[in-house]
Design a protein around this motif. Structure first.
Motif, PDB file in Angstrom:
ATOM      1  N   ALA A  18     -10.466  -3.595 -14.368  1.00 35.93           N
ATOM      2  CA  ALA A  18     -10.827  -3.811 -12.973  1.00 35.93           C
ATOM      3  C   ALA A  18      -9.830  -4.740 -12.285  1.00 35.93           C
ATOM      4  CB  ALA A  18     -12.234  -4.392 -12.881  1.00 35.93           C
ATOM      5  N   HIS A  19      -9.864  -4.708 -10.982  1.00 38.18           N
ATOM      6  CA  HIS A  19      -8.909  -5.485 -10.193  1.00 38.18           C
ATOM      7  C   HIS A  19      -9.149  -6.992 -10.330  1.00 38.18           C
ATOM      8  CE1 HIS A  19      -6.309  -6.616  -6.939  1.00 38.18           C
ATOM      9  NE2 HIS A  19      -7.312  -7.259  -6.362  1.00 38.18           N
ATOM     10  N   LEU A  20      -8.072  -7.763 -10.400  1.00 40.04           N
ATOM     11  CA  LEU A  20      -8.191  -9.220 -10.433  1.00 40.04           C
ATOM     12  C   LEU A  20      -7.989  -9.747  -9.022  1.00 40.04           C
ATOM     13  CD1 LEU A  20      -6.075 -10.034 -13.596  1.00 40.04           C
ATOM     14  CD2 LEU A  20      -8.554  -9.953 -13.401  1.00 40.04           C
ATOM     15  N   LYS A  21      -8.895 -10.578  -8.596  1.00 40.67           N
ATOM     16  CA  LYS A  21      -8.807 -11.093  -7.229  1.00 40.67           C
ATOM     17  C   LYS A  21      -7.536 -11.913  -7.062  1.00 40.67           C
ATOM     18  CE  LYS A  21     -13.484 -10.742  -5.738  1.00 40.67           C
ATOM     19  NZ  LYS A  21     -14.806 -11.260  -5.660  1.00 40.67           N
ATOM     20  N   GLY A  22      -6.887 -11.741  -5.929  1.00 37.71           N
ATOM     21  CA  GLY A  22      -5.667 -12.492  -5.659  1.00 37.71           C
ATOM     22  C   GLY A  22      -4.404 -11.691  -5.949  1.00 37.71           C
ATOM     23  N   VAL A  23      -4.541 -10.639  -6.760  1.00 36.74           N
ATOM     24  CA  VAL A  23      -3.368  -9.809  -7.054  1.00 36.74           C
ATOM     25  C   VAL A  23      -3.153  -8.838  -5.891  1.00 36.74           C
ATOM     26  CG1 VAL A  23      -2.405  -8.095  -8.641  1.00 36.74           C
ATOM     27  CG2 VAL A  23      -3.678 -10.037  -9.530  1.00 36.74           C
TER      28      VAL A  23
ATOM     29  N   VAL B  57     -21.542   6.236 -18.530  1.00 35.66           N
ATOM     30  CA  VAL B  57     -21.669   5.007 -19.309  1.00 35.66           C
ATOM     31  C   VAL B  57     -20.397   4.170 -19.194  1.00 35.66           C
ATOM     32  CG1 VAL B  57     -21.994   4.059 -21.624  1.00 35.66           C
ATOM     33  CG2 VAL B  57     -23.277   6.083 -20.923  1.00 35.66           C
ATOM     34  N   PHE B  58     -19.240   4.811 -19.413  1.00 35.63           N
ATOM     35  CA  PHE B  58     -18.031   3.978 -19.472  1.00 35.63           C
ATOM     36  C   PHE B  58     -17.370   3.758 -18.113  1.00 35.63           C
ATOM     37  CE2 PHE B  58     -16.197   8.171 -20.864  1.00 35.63           C
ATOM     38  CZ  PHE B  58     -15.325   8.351 -19.815  1.00 35.63           C
ATOM     39  N   MET B  59     -17.880   4.357 -17.047  1.00 37.47           N
ATOM     40  CA  MET B  59     -17.331   4.073 -15.717  1.00 37.47           C
ATOM     41  C   MET B  59     -17.750   2.697 -15.214  1.00 37.47           C
ATOM     42  SD  MET B  59     -15.433   6.511 -14.521  1.00 37.47           S
ATOM     43  CE  MET B  59     -15.415   6.406 -12.737  1.00 37.47           C
ATOM     44  N   ARG B  60     -18.834   2.180 -15.770  1.00 31.05           N
ATOM     45  CA  ARG B  60     -19.340   0.889 -15.288  1.00 31.05           C
ATOM     46  C   ARG B  60     -18.322  -0.218 -15.549  1.00 31.05           C
ATOM     47  NH1 ARG B  60     -25.255   1.179 -17.793  1.00 31.05           N
ATOM     48  NH2 ARG B  60     -23.902   1.446 -19.565  1.00 31.05           N
ATOM     49  N   GLY B  61     -18.133  -1.069 -14.558  1.00 29.85           N
ATOM     50  CA  GLY B  61     -17.222  -2.200 -14.708  1.00 29.85           C
ATOM     51  C   GLY B  61     -15.783  -1.876 -14.384  1.00 29.85           C
ATOM     52  N   LYS B  62     -15.477  -0.600 -14.102  1.00 28.39           N
ATOM     53  CA  LYS B  62     -14.096  -0.238 -13.808  1.00 28.39           C
ATOM     54  C   LYS B  62     -13.780  -0.474 -12.323  1.00 28.39           C
ATOM     55  CE  LYS B  62     -12.992   2.583 -17.645  1.00 28.39           C
ATOM     56  NZ  LYS B  62     -13.510   1.611 -18.581  1.00 28.39           N
ATOM     57  N   PHE B 480      -6.753   0.434   3.117  1.00 23.05           N
ATOM     58  CA  PHE B 480      -8.154   0.002   3.039  1.00 23.05           C
ATOM     59  C   PHE B 480      -8.274  -1.192   2.101  1.00 23.05           C
ATOM     60  CE2 PHE B 480      -7.388   3.101  -0.302  1.00 23.05           C
ATOM     61  CZ  PHE B 480      -7.934   2.508  -1.423  1.00 23.05           C
ATOM     62  N   ASP B 481      -9.363  -1.927   2.271  1.00 27.14           N
ATOM     63  CA  ASP B 481      -9.742  -2.956   1.306  1.00 27.14           C
ATOM     64  C   ASP B 481     -10.991  -2.486   0.578  1.00 27.14           C
ATOM     65  OD1 ASP B 481      -7.744  -4.804   1.798  1.00 27.14           O
ATOM     66  OD2 ASP B 481      -8.776  -5.623   3.543  1.00 27.14           O
ATOM     67  N   VAL B 482     -11.081  -2.806  -0.692  1.00 28.03           N
ATOM     68  CA  VAL B 482     -12.282  -2.434  -1.448  1.00 28.03           C
ATOM     69  C   VAL B 482     -13.363  -3.475  -1.167  1.00 28.03           C
ATOM     70  CG1 VAL B 482     -13.255  -2.032  -3.738  1.00 28.03           C
ATOM     71  CG2 VAL B 482     -10.895  -1.367  -3.254  1.00 28.03           C
ATOM     72  N   PRO B 483     -14.504  -3.048  -0.643  1.00 30.94           N
ATOM     73  CA  PRO B 483     -15.576  -4.016  -0.351  1.00 30.94           C
ATOM     74  C   PRO B 483     -16.195  -4.543  -1.646  1.00 30.94           C
ATOM     75  CG  PRO B 483     -16.317  -1.778   0.083  1.00 30.94           C
ATOM     76  CD  PRO B 483     -14.890  -1.671  -0.316  1.00 30.94           C
ATOM     77  N   ASP B 484     -16.805  -5.698  -1.564  1.00 28.52           N
ATOM     78  CA  ASP B 484     -17.470  -6.254  -2.740  1.00 28.52           C
ATOM     79  C   ASP B 484     -18.711  -5.451  -3.112  1.00 28.52           C
ATOM     80  OD1 ASP B 484     -15.676  -8.194  -3.244  1.00 28.52           O
ATOM     81  OD2 ASP B 484     -16.711  -9.766  -2.126  1.00 28.52           O
ATOM     82  N   ASP B 485     -19.452  -5.058  -2.096  1.00 26.66           N
ATOM     83  CA  ASP B 485     -20.667  -4.285  -2.356  1.00 26.66           C
ATOM     84  C   ASP B 485     -20.701  -3.077  -1.434  1.00 26.66           C
ATOM     85  OD1 ASP B 485     -22.406  -6.029  -4.217  1.00 26.66           O
ATOM     86  OD2 ASP B 485     -21.678  -7.416  -2.669  1.00 26.66           O
ATOM     87  N   MET B 503     -21.742   6.745  -6.303  1.00 27.32           N
ATOM     88  CA  MET B 503     -21.113   5.515  -6.771  1.00 27.32           C
ATOM     89  C   MET B 503     -21.800   4.299  -6.149  1.00 27.32           C
ATOM     90  SD  MET B 503     -17.104   4.502  -6.707  1.00 27.32           S
ATOM     91  CE  MET B 503     -16.808   4.589  -4.953  1.00 27.32           C
ATOM     92  N   VAL B 504     -21.957   3.262  -6.944  1.00 27.80           N
ATOM     93  CA  VAL B 504     -22.443   1.970  -6.449  1.00 27.80           C
ATOM     94  C   VAL B 504     -21.405   0.925  -6.842  1.00 27.80           C
ATOM     95  CG1 VAL B 504     -24.280   0.243  -6.564  1.00 27.80           C
ATOM     96  CG2 VAL B 504     -24.844   2.673  -6.781  1.00 27.80           C
ATOM     97  N   ILE B 505     -20.930   0.153  -5.856  1.00 26.18           N
ATOM     98  CA  ILE B 505     -19.949  -0.906  -6.125  1.00 26.18           C
ATOM     99  C   ILE B 505     -20.630  -2.261  -5.979  1.00 26.18           C
ATOM    100  CG2 ILE B 505     -17.769  -1.968  -5.375  1.00 26.18           C
ATOM    101  CD1 ILE B 505     -16.979   0.725  -4.193  1.00 26.18           C
ATOM    102  N   ARG B 506     -20.423  -3.133  -6.976  1.00 29.75           N
ATOM    103  CA  ARG B 506     -20.893  -4.516  -6.874  1.00 29.75           C
ATOM    104  C   ARG B 506     -19.786  -5.434  -7.364  1.00 29.75           C
ATOM    105  NH1 ARG B 506     -27.023  -4.272  -9.177  1.00 29.75           N
ATOM    106  NH2 ARG B 506     -27.914  -3.112  -7.432  1.00 29.75           N
ATOM    107  N   ASP B 507     -19.579  -6.518  -6.671  1.00 29.23           N
ATOM    108  CA  ASP B 507     -18.502  -7.463  -7.014  1.00 29.23           C
ATOM    109  C   ASP B 507     -17.158  -6.755  -7.127  1.00 29.23           C
ATOM    110  OD1 ASP B 507     -20.361  -9.464  -7.117  1.00 29.23           O
ATOM    111  OD2 ASP B 507     -20.771  -9.140  -9.238  1.00 29.23           O
ATOM    112  N   GLY B 508     -16.942  -5.747  -6.325  1.00 26.06           N
ATOM    113  CA  GLY B 508     -15.669  -5.027  -6.333  1.00 26.06           C
ATOM    114  C   GLY B 508     -15.474  -4.125  -7.533  1.00 26.06           C
ATOM    115  N   LYS B 509     -16.510  -3.957  -8.344  1.00 24.54           N
ATOM    116  CA  LYS B 509     -16.403  -3.094  -9.527  1.00 24.54           C
ATOM    117  C   LYS B 509     -17.477  -2.015  -9.464  1.00 24.54           C
ATOM    118  CE  LYS B 509     -15.285  -7.132 -12.235  1.00 24.54           C
ATOM    119  NZ  LYS B 509     -15.852  -8.088 -13.165  1.00 24.54           N
ATOM    120  N   ILE B 510     -17.279  -0.986 -10.264  1.00 27.10           N
ATOM    121  CA  ILE B 510     -18.288   0.071 -10.307  1.00 27.10           C
ATOM    122  C   ILE B 510     -19.510  -0.445 -11.060  1.00 27.10           C
ATOM    123  CG2 ILE B 510     -18.844   2.338 -11.272  1.00 27.10           C
ATOM    124  CD1 ILE B 510     -15.899   3.101 -10.828  1.00 27.10           C
ATOM    125  N   ALA B 511     -20.669  -0.400 -10.404  1.00 25.77           N
ATOM    126  CA  ALA B 511     -21.913  -0.804 -11.062  1.00 25.77           C
ATOM    127  C   ALA B 511     -22.655   0.416 -11.580  1.00 25.77           C
ATOM    128  CB  ALA B 511     -22.795  -1.587 -10.093  1.00 25.77           C
TER     129      ALA B 511
END
Lengths: 70, 597
Positions: A18-23, B57-62, B480-485, B503-511
């Protein structure tokens, strides 16, 4: 454990890719304007394709569409 | 009473027959049947898959920006459909839209993909089941009749009799078979021009494409399109002649693979003038697509709204190797319009795999879940099928009557397809008319018409793309910017039918990420309500027309039916019969009478 499947010890943390913030992100807002040859309104000039004498590749007649070389 | 009930007992001699694997590009599809050869009927059918994928299963957190590259690998034949669908879902999550020229380039790539894949599947794989060699083995009397039956469109395609057509599709030697391989190559080149690489695109991103749009790009595409157009103009009447012959020569063949008309299409080819990828306007821009999304129920158009389609999706278990996610987290309780989202919706699904022994008798037997569409008017969970993709696409587009580009026009009861002059053949118009049945033959016929549909649409997209280039609007990508949620959903048509990515995004990652391609819809096992999946439903109760008995049985009618759904390229079939295991099944009409069989 993933569900009921026994899996081995992970060698990376699950969010390692996943992306690292600040990069820097190439897709970030504002990058379009920063790049040479990209004009507002979706137009472009030859400077988009080459940094070597780009004006030589622009159309001779300003009324012509500016289609940069691939 | 006892004596009478004994007399009424019906004893059926059932032979278990299995085709496993019906190999596909992904997964192992097995078809397990019980056949009553005395009455030429398939009594029971179960469809199973023995491969677990685990993308959800493995898409989570990417990183969400990777999702189209990763999910493209779901399939080795329609990976670009996944990439495109993922890009649509990401566009919604990031709140962006692709510039018009970029959208036309994606549409041109996808049109080439439909032409490529449908041609390869129809002419090189489906028609093996209808070619002279196989018909000689399964229905010799049919071949004798074909030898003397004139082909009605011989003046266009050049094959005098139906048997000549069947010979043209003999593998490796037939003329149409070999020409189709060439066409698949050229259409694949067309795809690569637009999306960089086939089948995992390298120039496709959220917000646009990396393809540099020059006039030469589009003329390269156009010159190839014109080369394949002659083939398309010949192959449509070839298909009509052959399939009409089957109806005529084998009365009752319309019942093969027939099921209730329950078709789903999630729409294809976005119109950049309409689409903004905002969920709140999804109903409108969905209807603006150049293949209208919708659900056809018993011949009537139930809805064309992608919002309705989205909210009705339910993922059921029942015969699948998973634990229920009843106690897991709800990720999306309400959609952006405020509508409640069900726990069984893909947005709220948590995949909990539970490997176990296959139990075809009375238990779980497949890794495929059972996607259904909840009809809030009747409370039914409908086992929609895709009709192999093309049938549902043409049916919804025809009934909706929205699409009108000049090259393609939906009339409300048919789809008119206008193809311009090509190297050898003049301008031609084809009309696909809504058929009476959703059956094996019509699924196959629709596929060939959709090749013509895609070709005609490609001309429209080329016109539009060239207009952008001539105006100097060369922008194909937006930043574009990737939103946090955020949440997003993409709806598209894989070549063989409905495709959705949630897709659900949380903290900029796939939830949470759940792709639903067409094969889970079509190959699903019996769900928690006991409703069989479409393959099972279509094969079960089917009359068998094959002339071989149990000893030499090829199962051609069953294979034709399963393949008509386009189960991701069945490129090889392994079948075993052994000596035929004979079961004795005793039906007793009297409740409580215990008869050992």
């Amino acid at each position: 454990m993933t569900g009921n499947i026994k899996v081995g010890r992970p060698q990376v943390r699950p969010d390692a890719p996943a992306h690292l913030k600040g990069v820097h992100e190439g897709n970030a807002l504002g990058n379009y304007e920063k790049q040479p040859g990209h004009l507002p309104g979706g137009f472009s000039t030859a400077a988009r394709s080459t940094g070597i004498n780009p004006r030589d590749h622009d159309p001779i007649d300003p009324a012509m569409p500016n289609l940069s070389p691939a | 009473m006892t004596i009478r009930s004994k007399e009424a007992q019906e004893t059926r001699q059932l032979v278990e027959m299995s085709w496993d694997p019906i190999t596909r590009i992904i997964g192992n599809l097995g078809i397990y049947t019980k056949i009553d050869f005395n009455n030429n009927e398939v009594v029971e059918c179960k469809s199973t898959s023995s491969l677990f994928r685990g993308y959800s299963v493995f898409m989570r957190g990417k990183d969400p920006r990777d999702s189209h590259f990763i999910t493209s690998r779901i399939c080795g034949i329609c990976g670009d459909n996944h990439a495109t669908c993922s890009v649509y879902a990401q566009n919604m999550a990031y709140g962006i839209k692709t510039p018009p020229l970029g959208e036309w380039i994606i549409n041109l790539g996808e049109a080439a993909e439909y032409m490529f894949d449908h041609t390869l599947f129809q002419d090189n794989l489906v028609f093996v089941d209808y070619c002279e060699q196989i018909v000689k083995e399964t229905n010799p009397s049919l071949l004798r009749r074909a030898e003397t039956t004139e082909a009605p469109h011989a003046d266009v395609h050049g094959y005098r009799t139906i048997a000549d057509i069947m010979r043209a599709f003999n593998p490796f030697t037939g003329a149409m078979y070999r020409e189709a391989l060439q066409v698949s190559r050229v259409t694949r080149e067309m795809f690569c021009l637009m999306e960089g690489r086939h089948v995992h695109p390298s120039t496709l991103y959220p917000g646009g494409v990396g393809t540099v749009a020059t006039p030469q790009l589009f003329t390269d595409y156009l010159s190839r399109l014109l080369r394949v157009l002659d083939f398309i103009k010949k192959v449509v009447p070839v298909n009509d002649d052959l399939f009409d012959f089957f109806y005529e020569a084998l009365p009752g063949y319309e019942e093969v693979g027939r099921r209730r008309i329950m078709l789903g299409c999630w729409g294809s080819f976005q119109d950049p003038a309409v689409v903004d990828y905002d969920y709140r306007t999804m109903g409108e821009w969905g209807r603006g697509m150049f293949v209208t999304p919708g659900i056809v129920l018993d011949g009537e158009l139930r809805t064309t709204s992608l919002v309705d389609i989205n909210l009705g999706i339910r993922i059921l278990l029942g015969s699948s190797y998973y634990d229920d996610w009843q106690n897991e987290e709800i990720f999306v309780s309400h959609d952006p319009l405020g509508n409640p989202v069900d726990r069984r919706h893909p947005w709220n699904q948590t995949t909990l795999p539970k490997p176990q022994k296959r139990d075809l008798a009375d238990g779980n037997y497949s890794w495929v879940m059972s996607p259904r569409w909840y009809d809030d008017r009747t409370g039914d969970h409908l086992a929609l099928d895709t009709g192999g993709g093309a049938l549902a696409r043409l049916w919804t587009t025809a009934l909706a009557g929205i699409v009108d580009t000049g090259f393609v026009r939906a009339t409300g009861h048919s789809v008119e397809i206008n193809l311009p002059k090509s190297t050898l053949l003049p301008e031609m118009r084809f009309e696909w008319k809504v058929p009476q049945w959703s059956n094996t033959i019509e699924r196959n016929r629709a596929r060939i018409y959709f090749i013509a549909y895609s070709a005609a649409m490609a001309f429209h997209f080329l016109d539009k793309a060239m207009a952008e280039v001539r105006a100097g609007r060369t922008k194909v990508f937006t930043d574009f910017d990737v939103p946090d949620d955020a949440i997003g959903c993409g709806f598209h048509e894989a070549v063989r039918g409905v495709l959705s990515h949630h897709m659900v995004i949380r903290d900029g990652k796939i939830a949470n990420y759940h792709p639903y391609p067409p094969t889970p819809w079509n190959a699903s096992p019996r769900d928690s309500y006991g409703t069989p999946g479409p393959y099972e439903d279509a094969v079960q109760g089917m009359h068998i027309f094959e002339e071989n008995g149990p000893e030499n049985f090829k199962g051609i009618d069953i294979m034709r039916t399963v393949r008509s759904f386009d189960p991701c390229l069945p490129c090889g079939v392994h079948m075993y019969l052994g000596d035929g295991k004979v079961l004795k099944q005793v039906h007793s009409p009297t409740l409580g009478t215990s008869v050992s069989g």
